[in-house]
Design an enzyme around this catalytic site. Structure first.
Site, short mmCIF file in Angstrom:
data_model
loop_
_atom_site.label_atom_id
_atom_site.label_comp_id
_atom_site.label_asym_id
_atom_site.label_seq_id
_atom_site.Cartn_x
_atom_site.Cartn_y
_atom_site.Cartn_z
CG HIS A 24 1.97 13.90 20.66
ND1 HIS A 24 1.26 14.40 19.59
CD2 HIS A 24 3.22 13.67 20.19
CE1 HIS A 24 2.05 14.44 18.52
NE2 HIS A 24 3.25 14.01 18.86
CD GLU A 25 6.35 13.68 22.63
OE1 GLU A 25 7.10 12.80 22.14
OE2 GLU A 25 5.99 14.68 21.99
CB CYS A 39 3.92 14.85 14.92
SG CYS A 39 5.06 13.51 15.35
CG HIS A 71 5.79 9.54 19.17
ND1 HIS A 71 5.77 9.27 17.82
CD2 HIS A 71 5.61 10.88 19.29
CE1 HIS A 71 5.58 10.40 17.15
NE2 HIS A 71 5.48 11.39 18.01
#
Length: 213
Positions: free
Chosen positions: A171-172, A129, A175
């Site tokens: 993953h994004e 990351c 966030h």
């Protein structure tokens, strides 16, 4: 930290962030510990004028390339909006591509995304990351998903992803809801980049054996 923002507050913050770009249009990336990474980002509903939005997206894209990375979410540059840019066209060895189920991912943007698993398949692999710089660790995620999101024109989209592409999208998206991969990582698998030479090709089975996780 305030999580309710007026459009003007968002615009002022975006202006401040854009002004911090370097001569190549690259933005500073905030690191783990910054409060914006731990809050649910505000849904994007047109808070930014068109030109400002385009400038932000281009700056995020350049920042992703410069890092380099395969995705960047707005909280990573200090902006609490549900937007991310994604792309993975880097050349990698065929063996690594096969292990990751990696297919090239053309550039696209996601606004207000969500995802659901579409099979029982799980995949484990190393993730890094840009906001936890210098480390990678093994995360288990659904291998097949459908993501729903809006594009920059506000049109709803639905796309299916598998393998490495599914990992990037998850993953994004995470966030944008205050979740960083270290919340899901096998903690004993964490590797500092200075030690990667011990783990050729980031082979999970070998890392599991030598790191005892």
């Amino acid at each position: 930290m305030n999580t309710d923002y007026t459009a003007q507050e968002i615009q002022d913050l975006v202006s401040e962030v854009l002004e911090a770009a370097d001569e190549n249009g690259v933005l500073p990336i905030v690191q783990l510990g910054h409060p914006v990474l731990r809050q649910r980002a505000t849904a994007y509903n047109g808070q930014l004028p068109t030109q400002m939005l385009e400038e932000l997206l281009e700056a995020m894209r350049q920042t992703m390339y410069d890092a380099p990375g395969v995705g960047l979410a707005t909280p990573q540059v200090g902006i609490p909006l549900q937007i991310a840019v994604l792309e993975d066209l880097y050349p990698i060895p065929e063996s690594s591509a096969l292990e990751r189920e990696r297919e090239p991912l053309e550039y696209f943007e996601i606004f207000n995304p969500s995802y659901v698993a579409t099979s029982d398949r799980q995949a484990e692999f190393f993730e890094g990351c840009l906001s936890f710089d210098g480390f990678q660790g093994v995360v288990t995620r659904p291998a097949d998903i459908t993501a729903t999101f809006e594009d920059r024109e506000g049109q709803e989209q639905s796309r299916s992803f598998s393998g490495w592409q599914a990992r990037i999208v998850q993953h994004e998206t995470d966030h944008l809801f205050g979740t960083v991969y270290v919340d899901k990582v096998e903690t004993r698998s964490l590797i500092n980049e200075s030690e990667l030479w011990h783990h050729d090709d980031l082979d999970v089975a070998t890392a599991r054996r030598v790191l005892n996780f």
